[in-house]
Scaffold this active site. Structure first.
Site, PDB file in Angstrom:
ATOM      1  N   SER A   1      76.579 -15.836  48.000  1.00  0.00           N
ATOM      2  CA  SER A   1      76.356 -14.474  47.544  1.00  0.00           C
ATOM      3  C   SER A   1      74.846 -14.273  47.530  1.00  0.00           C
ATOM      4  CB  SER A   1      76.946 -14.279  46.138  1.00  0.00           C
ATOM      5  OG  SER A   1      76.940 -12.924  45.798  1.00  0.00           O
ATOM      6  N   GLU A   2      74.360 -13.292  48.295  1.00  0.00           N
ATOM      7  CA  GLU A   2      72.923 -13.257  48.583  1.00  0.00           C
ATOM      8  C   GLU A   2      72.060 -12.895  47.376  1.00  0.00           C
ATOM      9  OE1 GLU A   2      75.176 -11.328  50.127  1.00  0.00           O
ATOM     10  OE2 GLU A   2      74.441  -9.272  50.423  1.00  0.00           O
ATOM     11  N   ASN A   3      72.681 -12.514  46.272  1.00  0.00           N
ATOM     12  CA  ASN A   3      71.887 -12.311  45.061  1.00  0.00           C
ATOM     13  C   ASN A   3      71.534 -13.636  44.394  1.00  0.00           C
ATOM     14  OD1 ASN A   3      74.775 -12.216  44.656  1.00  0.00           O
ATOM     15  ND2 ASN A   3      74.397 -11.767  42.506  1.00  0.00           N
TER      16      ASN A   3
END
Lengths: 231, 209
Positions: free
Chosen positions: B46-48
């Site tokens: 998850s790119e966060n």
């Protein structure tokens, strides 16, 4: 040297002025410096530029500074979920500079590391590349993106010791470390301040050298998209 | 007949290679984890700032400090790790993520992708999509073959502002699977009950086979 202040307003005292560039941590409403944003609203400072991945929602996060028209420009990757933002943007009251999310994070990190520019493939051939220097390396084209050097950083961590050594919690880390790094001055709000020695030095996520002022407070920590599965 | 959303997600799940790190976009791609074949282990990014994304939480255990890139509450797994956004996009830009499965508004026969902006409508932003398509090893697009007016979304060239140029490797639509190859698109597979002629009729792009 004391870094610990009694309130968000005291922690920001003497640091705010009109037209300044503020780098803010957070992703959506997760890990945002909610106490410092409220204190900036209350200060009345205006014409602010924010480097922040998102712009909050109408009544929380940076959204509260949009309501009071204290923001002139946003440097962000995604600004959905905020009707007042859209209204101000479409009417020309608010300037918007879209940055791909990774480019925004790296611009902050680079600024904090004294790097004025870097080349990336992200955005080549898109609107993002317009007006930027292009350069080929090993047969591939890259564009020049610039480091962000902010006047002030506002970030949120889970715990810090009194010297500013900080630990974040889960995905609330997000933009907070790079945002903290790229400011001339960094003010951090935390859920808990502890004494030096209480945090394992091997588990510090952000060393205190990046943190100039600290304030402890109670956080609302609002959830933007509450999603669950059947038990 | 054609594939529904779940069938498209199930077909996309067959793209997953055991032992790889994968990023899933918003929309149909979020259904893909429901169909991961037995014996295949993939780690979802998850790119966060997370590797090892778990399922949605059971009601009452939501954690405001634990969300995915769509800002939904999620859970962690035993092999989860967390990191900051610069590190997250460092691994994306650095080619460490094997594949991204993303939605799209338009795909062109040369692999151009448009999925972030419709001029004149409300503009929300590209988020991490430009970084993902520029950085990951392989880009698989999952989308309906046509828009709600019946017009092809698989085009000779994109009309909308681009997310990336020449970045798409494979399209999985409700009508079938197509690969981006030299000179245009190659039909790899037809969806159940879809004829070759139907797929071609719904495709504006050049088909080479």
């Amino acid at each position: 040297m004391n870094k610990v202040y009694g309130s968000a307003a005291e922690a920001l005292d003497g640091l705010l002025r009109d037209d300044m560039l503020i780098a803010a941590g957070g992703f959506g409403l997760c890990g945002i410096p909610e106490l410092l944003l409220a204190a900036i609203r209350d200060s009345g400072v205006k014409d602010l530029t924010f480097a922040s991945n998102n712009a909050g929602v109408d009544d929380f996060g940076i959204g509260i500074l949009l309501q009071t028209r204290q923001v002139r420009k946003m440097m962000s990757s995604y600004v959905g979920e905020n009707a007042e933002f859209m209204r101000q943007y479409l009417s020309g009251e608010l300037e918007l500079e879209f940055n791909p999310q990774g480019t925004l994070a790296e611009r902050m990190r680079a600024g904090g590391c004294g790097i004025p520019g870097f080349y990336t493939k992200t955005g080549v051939g898109t609107q993002v590349a317009e007006g930027k220097e292009h350069k080929d390396f090993n047969g591939e084209t890259y564009i020049l993106e610039r480091g962000i050097f902010a006047d002030l950083s506002i970030v949120k961590a889970w715990k810090a010791d009194t010297t500013g050594n900080a630990i974040f919690r889960k995905t609330a880390r997000n933009f907070n470390p790079p945002a903290a790094m790229c400011g001339k001055v960094c003010v951090m709000e935390v859920e808990e301040i502890v004494q030096p020695g209480e945090l394992d030095p091997d588990k510090i996520h952000l060393p205190g050298i990046y943190v100039h002022r600290l304030v402890q407070g109670t956080h609302e920590k609002r959830i933007e998209q509450r999603t669950v599965r059947a038990a | 007949m054609a594939w529904d959303r779940n069938q498209m997600a199930a077909r996309a799940a067959l793209e997953l290679q055991d032992g790889t790190y994968v990023n899933l976009g918003i929309g149909i791609p979020t259904l893909v984890p429901n169909f991961i074949p037995e014996g295949v282990h993939v780690t979802l990014q998850s790119e966060n700032g997370m590797l090892g994304m778990g399922p949605f939480p059971i009601a009452g255990t939501e954690d405001p400090d634990l969300i995915n890139a769509g800002k939904q509450t999620i859970t962690e797994l035993p092999d989860t790790s967390y990191f900051d956004s610069a590190t997250s996009f460092g691994m994306i830009r650095g080619g460490k993520i094997a594949m991204a499965i993303l939605g799209a508004m338009e795909v062109a026969e040369n692999g151009d992708l448009a999925n972030w902006m419709i001029p004149g409508k409300l503009v929300k932003g590209m988020g991490g999509a430009m970084d993902l398509v520029a950085g990951v090893g392989r880009v698989v697009v999952v989308m309906d073959h046509t828009n709600k007016h019946g017009e092809s979304k698989v085009l000779k060239s994109c009309t909308l502002p681009l997310t990336g140029t020449g970045v798409v490797n494979r399209i999985i639509s409700n009508l079938g699977v197509l690969d981006v190859v030299e000179g245009g698109l190659k039909i790899v597979e037809l969806a159940e009950g879809v004829t070759d002629a139907e797929l071609r009729a719904a495709t504006e792009a050049t088909i080479v086979n």
